[in-house]
Write a protein that holds these residues in place. Structure first.
Motif, mmCIF file in Angstrom:
data_model
loop_
_atom_site.group_PDB
_atom_site.id
_atom_site.type_symbol
_atom_site.label_atom_id
_atom_site.label_comp_id
_atom_site.label_asym_id
_atom_site.label_seq_id
_atom_site.Cartn_x
_atom_site.Cartn_y
_atom_site.Cartn_z
ATOM 1 N N ALA A 1 0.984 -1.324 0.012
ATOM 2 C CA ALA A 1 0.024 -0.069 -0.109
ATOM 3 C C ALA A 1 0.880 1.419 -0.019
ATOM 4 O O ALA A 1 0.344 2.416 -0.437
ATOM 5 N N TRP A 2 2.061 1.272 0.283
ATOM 6 C CA TRP A 2 2.743 2.416 0.741
ATOM 7 C C TRP A 2 2.936 3.314 -0.504
ATOM 8 O O TRP A 2 3.036 4.392 -0.493
ATOM 9 N N GLY A 3 3.117 2.472 -1.738
ATOM 10 C CA GLY A 3 3.305 3.586 -3.074
ATOM 11 C C GLY A 3 1.979 4.016 -3.544
ATOM 12 O O GLY A 3 1.933 4.897 -4.235
ATOM 13 N N GLU A 4 0.698 3.850 -2.999
ATOM 14 C CA GLU A 4 -0.473 4.221 -3.143
ATOM 15 C C GLU A 4 -0.594 6.010 -2.947
ATOM 16 O O GLU A 4 -1.091 6.592 -3.894
ATOM 17 N N ALA A 5 -0.029 6.352 -1.847
ATOM 18 C CA ALA A 5 0.150 7.660 -1.444
ATOM 19 C C ALA A 5 1.332 8.436 -2.284
ATOM 20 O O ALA A 5 1.404 9.462 -2.171
ATOM 21 N N LEU A 6 2.155 7.849 -2.896
ATOM 22 C CA LEU A 6 3.502 8.324 -3.543
ATOM 23 C C LEU A 6 3.403 8.280 -5.026
ATOM 24 O O LEU A 6 4.398 8.699 -5.573
ATOM 25 N N GLY A 7 2.376 7.776 -5.529
ATOM 26 C CA GLY A 7 2.225 7.704 -7.049
ATOM 27 C C GLY A 7 2.745 6.798 -7.801
ATOM 28 O O GLY A 7 3.049 6.708 -8.825
ATOM 29 N N LEU A 8 3.248 5.521 -6.899
ATOM 30 C CA LEU A 8 3.824 4.380 -7.547
ATOM 31 C C LEU A 8 2.851 3.380 -8.037
ATOM 32 O O LEU A 8 1.972 3.218 -7.024
ATOM 33 N N LYS A 9 3.092 2.616 -9.111
ATOM 34 C CA LYS A 9 2.358 1.736 -9.282
ATOM 35 C C LYS A 9 2.578 0.458 -8.309
ATOM 36 O O LYS A 9 3.691 0.328 -7.794
ATOM 37 N N ARG A 10 1.570 -0.329 -8.264
ATOM 38 C CA ARG A 10 1.744 -1.441 -6.978
ATOM 39 C C ARG A 10 2.685 -2.383 -7.244
ATOM 40 O O ARG A 10 3.669 -2.712 -6.566
ATOM 41 N N GLU A 11 3.062 -2.686 -8.747
ATOM 42 C CA GLU A 11 4.062 -3.412 -9.055
ATOM 43 C C GLU A 11 5.588 -2.780 -8.826
ATOM 44 O O GLU A 11 6.579 -3.547 -8.661
ATOM 45 N N ASP A 12 5.436 -1.678 -8.921
ATOM 46 C CA ASP A 12 6.778 -0.778 -8.627
ATOM 47 C C ASP A 12 7.294 -0.360 -7.253
ATOM 48 O O ASP A 12 8.241 -0.138 -7.030
ATOM 49 N N ALA A 13 6.324 -0.527 -6.400
ATOM 50 C CA ALA A 13 6.421 -0.237 -4.928
ATOM 51 C C ALA A 13 6.793 -1.254 -3.989
ATOM 52 O O ALA A 13 5.972 -1.764 -3.449
ATOM 53 N N THR A 14 8.077 -1.802 -4.393
ATOM 54 C CA THR A 14 8.750 -2.987 -3.685
ATOM 55 C C THR A 14 9.279 -2.586 -2.267
ATOM 56 O O THR A 14 9.512 -1.648 -2.132
ATOM 57 N N ILE A 15 9.349 -3.844 -1.630
ATOM 58 C CA ILE A 15 10.171 -3.623 -0.276
ATOM 59 C C ILE A 15 11.475 -3.174 -0.305
ATOM 60 O O ILE A 15 11.937 -2.369 0.602
ATOM 61 N N GLY A 16 12.088 -3.483 -1.584
ATOM 62 C CA GLY A 16 13.529 -3.030 -1.499
ATOM 63 C C GLY A 16 13.711 -1.559 -1.634
ATOM 64 O O GLY A 16 14.549 -0.689 -1.162
ATOM 65 N N LYS A 17 12.389 -0.887 -2.395
ATOM 66 C CA LYS A 17 12.512 0.530 -2.307
ATOM 67 C C LYS A 17 12.111 1.132 -0.873
ATOM 68 O O LYS A 17 12.641 2.356 -0.887
ATOM 69 N N ILE A 18 11.337 0.831 -0.240
ATOM 70 C CA ILE A 18 11.054 0.947 1.205
ATOM 71 C C ILE A 18 12.422 1.040 1.933
ATOM 72 O O ILE A 18 12.887 2.053 2.580
ATOM 73 N N VAL A 19 13.047 0.068 1.765
ATOM 74 C CA VAL A 19 14.748 -0.099 2.283
ATOM 75 C C VAL A 19 15.643 1.120 1.961
ATOM 76 O O VAL A 19 15.935 1.850 2.834
ATOM 77 N N ASP A 20 15.620 1.322 0.539
ATOM 78 C CA ASP A 20 16.141 2.420 0.146
ATOM 79 C C ASP A 20 15.930 3.722 0.843
ATOM 80 O O ASP A 20 16.704 4.513 1.109
ATOM 81 N N ALA A 21 14.596 4.124 0.775
ATOM 82 C CA ALA A 21 13.974 5.332 1.370
ATOM 83 C C ALA A 21 14.574 5.326 3.096
ATOM 84 O O ALA A 21 15.032 6.525 3.369
ATOM 85 N N LEU A 22 14.491 4.258 3.550
ATOM 86 C CA LEU A 22 14.737 4.247 5.037
ATOM 87 C C LEU A 22 16.232 4.603 5.275
ATOM 88 O O LEU A 22 16.785 5.177 6.272
ATOM 89 N N ARG A 23 16.952 4.021 4.398
ATOM 90 C CA ARG A 23 18.535 4.215 4.620
ATOM 91 C C ARG A 23 18.923 5.684 4.119
ATOM 92 O O ARG A 23 19.965 6.115 4.861
ATOM 93 N N GLN A 24 18.400 6.459 3.266
ATOM 94 C CA GLN A 24 18.607 7.634 2.980
ATOM 95 C C GLN A 24 17.899 8.602 4.124
ATOM 96 O O GLN A 24 18.364 9.560 4.313
#
Length: 578
Positions: free
Chosen positions: A234-257
């Protein structure tokens, strides 16, 4: 079929269709505030009014049925003037400081006011002010309430807890905690369904993002964060990401940043929960302990709060296993702390959850050796995660897939489906089969427990594993849960193992997920989890190598003394805070 004309367009719709539905089906949108199909069709807000040829008075379209040869105007001068005046009246009793509201940009009232080109409120503003405990996980801003009564209906008709009610009369009519109670006294399950069904910002979760930023900025603290399975749906819904593009790996990237020191996936501890809960179930089942009453899952804190307040005599039937969130917090402050040579006091554990009740659950204490504190220090909802990403000025389109940290990286498909109703049961049965038979079943052998729709009710299934016949039930939504428990208590049905999730559809429909007014996305989100399970490298919790190493190097084995000390709890030892 009924033939009618709406805005000069001749249409045919089935008998029994409301004017609102008939218009929507034919591409004619009618604004509304209070309407929730099947739950709140009371015409309270008067925003959905339409003009009916031959009638002097405007009528609400949400609860008036179409009639043969009816002629309707949804946007006539009379309708526009009335609708604008109605919304101006509502705004005169609404805190319009949109810039500081978490629903700004996702508020139905704001959208309607903008669409009606309301740039001034001609009436004197009168805001309602009521005191509220801002430390409670659920916050109500009385000055923003528009008296639509959605919170009352969702709590009464779906969750069956009756936390909210109308108060006073006439112009003083308002919504407040029922029976003149404080929210702490109302036995609220903290499911958060009232939040996700509020059309404005009158209800929200307690915002804990500042606590997280402070922990990140504290040089003496090591921040360790976990991400629940349902968040990735669901996290990508609020950020304009398609469901298939809103991966767990990208959450990890955001949290590291953002600056988190370590990032983990709660799927690891979901597998750990199955190892403990699955073994506990078999032990209790084979000993004959479950002949009269079933063992209930304990991973949903909203459900645990519900059973403690509504059926306290059944608390011993709960699995003693902690939830995946709490288990991960425990492992972080013991096993992980030792592995990196850090005092648990210097670790701040943070959870990103689809749930408001997890904020309440984090109050539970952890006592181990010389350490006394909390398993989890701070809980963020999915909505808070997306707000943090925005506040860090991270552009979602630039995120890339980054792996979680080692030691607790592995997660199975069984752990992933914890986020949807039926997932815990299916994951547990996969491992129970292995423990009884010494071999794996087909990974989809227990898929009959999967829900086919948003709020299906009870799903019952019997499974034969070796010589054992296991009666199971899966239920989501607390109203459905009450019906199931009453049937069990009356002896109408018998089960050995029951999975309960407080939110309809499970965690994917949790009270901390992104809000889409009028839409129920739990079932769509759950499909994402089943897709991830289907394509996972491992699909059984007992094959998670990092979990097996945890037992080998620290916990010894499932249900060991140390496992009981760290991964289990006494649900009777704590009380819901008053």
């Amino acid at each position: 079929m009924v033939n009618l004309t709406i805005d000069n367009k001749k249409i045919s719709v089935p008998a029994g269709t409301t004017i609102l539905e008939a218009a929507e089906q034919n591409g004619i949108p009618i604004p509304r505030l209070c309407y929730l199909k099947g739950l709140n069709e009371i015409g309270a807000c008067r925003v959905c009014v339409v003009e009916l040829e031959g009638k002097d008075r405007l009528i609400p379209s949400c609860n008036n049925i179409v009639e043969e040869n009816m002629v309707v105007y949804t946007n006539s001068p009379k309708v526009r003037m009335n609708r604008k005046k109605t919304v101006e009246f509502i705004l005169s009793q609404h805190d319009c400081q949109c810039a500081t509201c978490p629903r700004s940009g996702n508020c139905t009232l704001q959208t309607i006011a903008n669409d009606l080109n309301i740039i001034d409120i001609p009436f004197k503003q009168r805001l309602e002010k009521m005191e509220w405990n801002k430390d409670f996980p659920l916050i109500r801003e009385s000055g923003k309430c528009i008296k639509c009564m959605r919170c009352i209906q969702i709590c009464d008709k779906v969750q069956n807890l009756h936390v909210w009610d109308l108060e006073s009369t006439g112009s003083r009519t308002t919504v407040h905690v029922s029976k003149n109670r404080k929210i702490e006294e109302a036995n609220c399950s903290l499911c958060g369904q009232c939040i996700t069904h509020c059309p404005v910002g009158a209800l929200r979760e307690r915002d804990d993002t500042d606590k997280v930023w402070s922990a990140i900025d504290n040089k003496n603290k090591i921040t360790v964060v976990q991400i629940a399975p349902a968040v990735r749906t669901a996290w990508g819904e609020a950020l304009g990401l398609k469901r298939e593009d809103a991966t767990i790996g990208k959450i990890v990237d955001a949290l590291r940043q953002m600056g988190f020191d370590y990032v983990f996936d709660t799927t690891f501890s979901a597998d750990l929960t199955i190892m403990e809960e699955g073994n506990e179930f078999l032990e209790r089942f084979l000993s004959g302990e479950l002949k009269s009453r079933p063992m209930f899952t304990s991973c949903c804190p909203g459900w645990v709060r519900f059973i403690k307040s509504q059926y306290p005599h059944l608390v011993p039937q709960l699995s003693t296993a902690k939830s995946p969130q709490q288990m991960f917090g425990t492992v972080m402050k013991t096993y992980f702390a030792k592995s990196i040579g850090v005092d648990p006091e210097n670790i701040c554990t943070i959870s990103i959850m689809p749930c408001v009740a997890k904020k309440g659950e984090a109050d539970m204490d952890l006592y181990y050796e010389e350490f006394a504190g909390h398993d989890v220090d701070i809980v963020l909802t999915t909505r808070e995660l997306t707000r943090m990403i925005r506040s860090a000025h991270i552009k979602p389109s630039t995120l890339v897939d980054v792996e979680c940290d080692t030691l607790m990286k592995d997660g199975s498909g069984a752990g992933v489906i914890f986020g949807t109703t039926g997932g815990v049961m299916e994951a547990a049965l996969r491992s129970a089969y292995y423990l009884l038979m010494g071999k794996n079943p087909d990974a989809d052998a227990f898929s009959v427990v999967r829900s086919e729709r948003f709020n299906q009710g009870v799903i019952s299934a019997e499974f034969t594993i070796g010589d054992a016949k296991i009666q199971t039930a899966v239920v989501s939504g607390l109203g459905n849960t009450r019906k199931l428990i009453d049937a069990i208590e009356h002896g109408d049905v018998h089960y050995d193992f029951v999975e309960v999730m407080a939110c309809p559809g499970g965690c994917v429909g949790g009270g901390g997920q992104p809000i889409h007014d009028g839409e129920e996305l739990a079932h769509i989100r759950s499909k994402n989890l089943y897709y991830l399970d289907k394509n996972a490298k491992i699909r059984f919790s007992h094959e998670n190598q990092d979990v097996l190493r945890l037992y080998e190097n620290f916990m010894e084995k499932p249900l060991s003394h140390k496992a009981h000390m760290l991964l289990h709890t006494d649900h009777s030892a704590w009380k819901m805070k008053k």
